[in-house]
Motif scaffolding. Structure first.
Motif, PDB file in Angstrom:
ATOM      1  N   SER A   4      -2.069  38.863  44.864  1.00 43.02           N
ATOM      2  CA  SER A   4      -3.159  37.911  45.131  1.00 43.02           C
ATOM      3  C   SER A   4      -2.613  36.497  45.336  1.00 43.02           C
ATOM      4  O   SER A   4      -3.288  35.642  45.904  1.00 43.02           O
ATOM      5  N   LEU A   5      -1.380  36.261  44.882  1.00 42.44           N
ATOM      6  CA  LEU A   5      -0.754  34.939  45.043  1.00 42.44           C
ATOM      7  C   LEU A   5       0.202  34.911  46.235  1.00 42.44           C
ATOM      8  O   LEU A   5       0.940  33.942  46.412  1.00 42.44           O
ATOM      9  N   LYS A  12      -2.689  32.142  37.645  1.00 42.22           N
ATOM     10  CA  LYS A  12      -2.503  31.591  38.986  1.00 42.22           C
ATOM     11  C   LYS A  12      -2.049  30.132  38.919  1.00 42.22           C
ATOM     12  O   LYS A  12      -1.091  29.731  39.596  1.00 42.22           O
ATOM     13  N   GLY A  17      -8.103  32.265  36.007  1.00 40.28           N
ATOM     14  CA  GLY A  17      -7.306  31.393  36.865  1.00 40.28           C
ATOM     15  C   GLY A  17      -6.094  30.751  36.203  1.00 40.28           C
ATOM     16  O   GLY A  17      -5.344  30.024  36.867  1.00 40.28           O
ATOM     17  N   TYR A  73       0.283  39.303  41.348  1.00 37.51           N
ATOM     18  CA  TYR A  73       1.232  38.597  42.223  1.00 37.51           C
ATOM     19  C   TYR A  73       0.868  38.765  43.702  1.00 37.51           C
ATOM     20  O   TYR A  73       1.043  37.840  44.484  1.00 37.51           O
TER      21      TYR A  73
END
Ligand code: COA
Length: 138
Positions: free
Chosen positions: A122-123, A87, A84, A120
């Motif tokens: 996933s973001l 992120k 994490g 990216y």
């Protein structure tokens, strides 16, 4: 637990070592100590992720030109990944860009770098069909 904070002068050597370790194949004009100097001459949008004991485990850089925001050199120590940190760094940088009035954040990665593309995605980033162009200024 980790925290994300702004870069400070005393981080320079550690950040240089981190970026060198994570981006060993970068061209000479991206040499981290030069990049840090040049960036600090313009603004201070360099962010550091650290463990509670103060160990630096990640970093990234952002830029805002009044029109678009950019993310650069997002790096997490190899032994600290998938926890994490990347992120948290990107979300912190995006918040800093938003505070400056930025509404769109761009980034460039090599097309072969599918793992980072998945990071990216996933973001919330998506691929935009553009040709990325550049020129060196002598
Ligand atoms: C890309 C990078 C910063 C990700 O950092 P990280 O701390 O491992 O990422 P996170 O743990 O926050 O990952 C968040 C999500 O992204 C996705 N993701 C991250 N790494 C991934 C990988 N290697 N493959 C597929 N998906 C990935 C996952 O969905 C992940 O969530 P999950 O772990 O719950 O499945 C790190 O791998 C890195 O430093 N890579 C080398 C440097 C680089 O190429 N940077 C980008 C150039 S700007």
């Amino acid at each position: 637990l980790k925290k994300i904070r702004k870069f400070q002068e005393s981080d320079k050597a550690t950040l240089t070592a981190l970026w060198q370790a994570v981006f060993p194949d970068d061209p000479p004009h991206n040499e981290p100590s030069l990049v840090i100097e040049a960036k600090l001459a313009v603004d201070d949008l360099i962010f550091i992720a650290e463990e509670e004991d103060g160990e630096m485990i990640g970093a990234c850089m952002a830029g805002y030109d009044g029109h678009r925001g950019w993310l650069y050199a997002v790096a997490v120590s190899p032994d600290q990944r998938r926890n994490g940190t990347g992120k948290a760094l990107v979300l912190f940088a995006i918040k800093a860009l938003k505070n400056l009035g930025c509404k769109k954040v761009n980034l460039q990665i090599r097309p072969t770098n599918t793992e980072v593309a998945n990071f990216y995605k996933s973001l919330g980033f998506s691929t935009e069909d553009r040709l990325s162009m550049g020129t060196f200024i002598e």
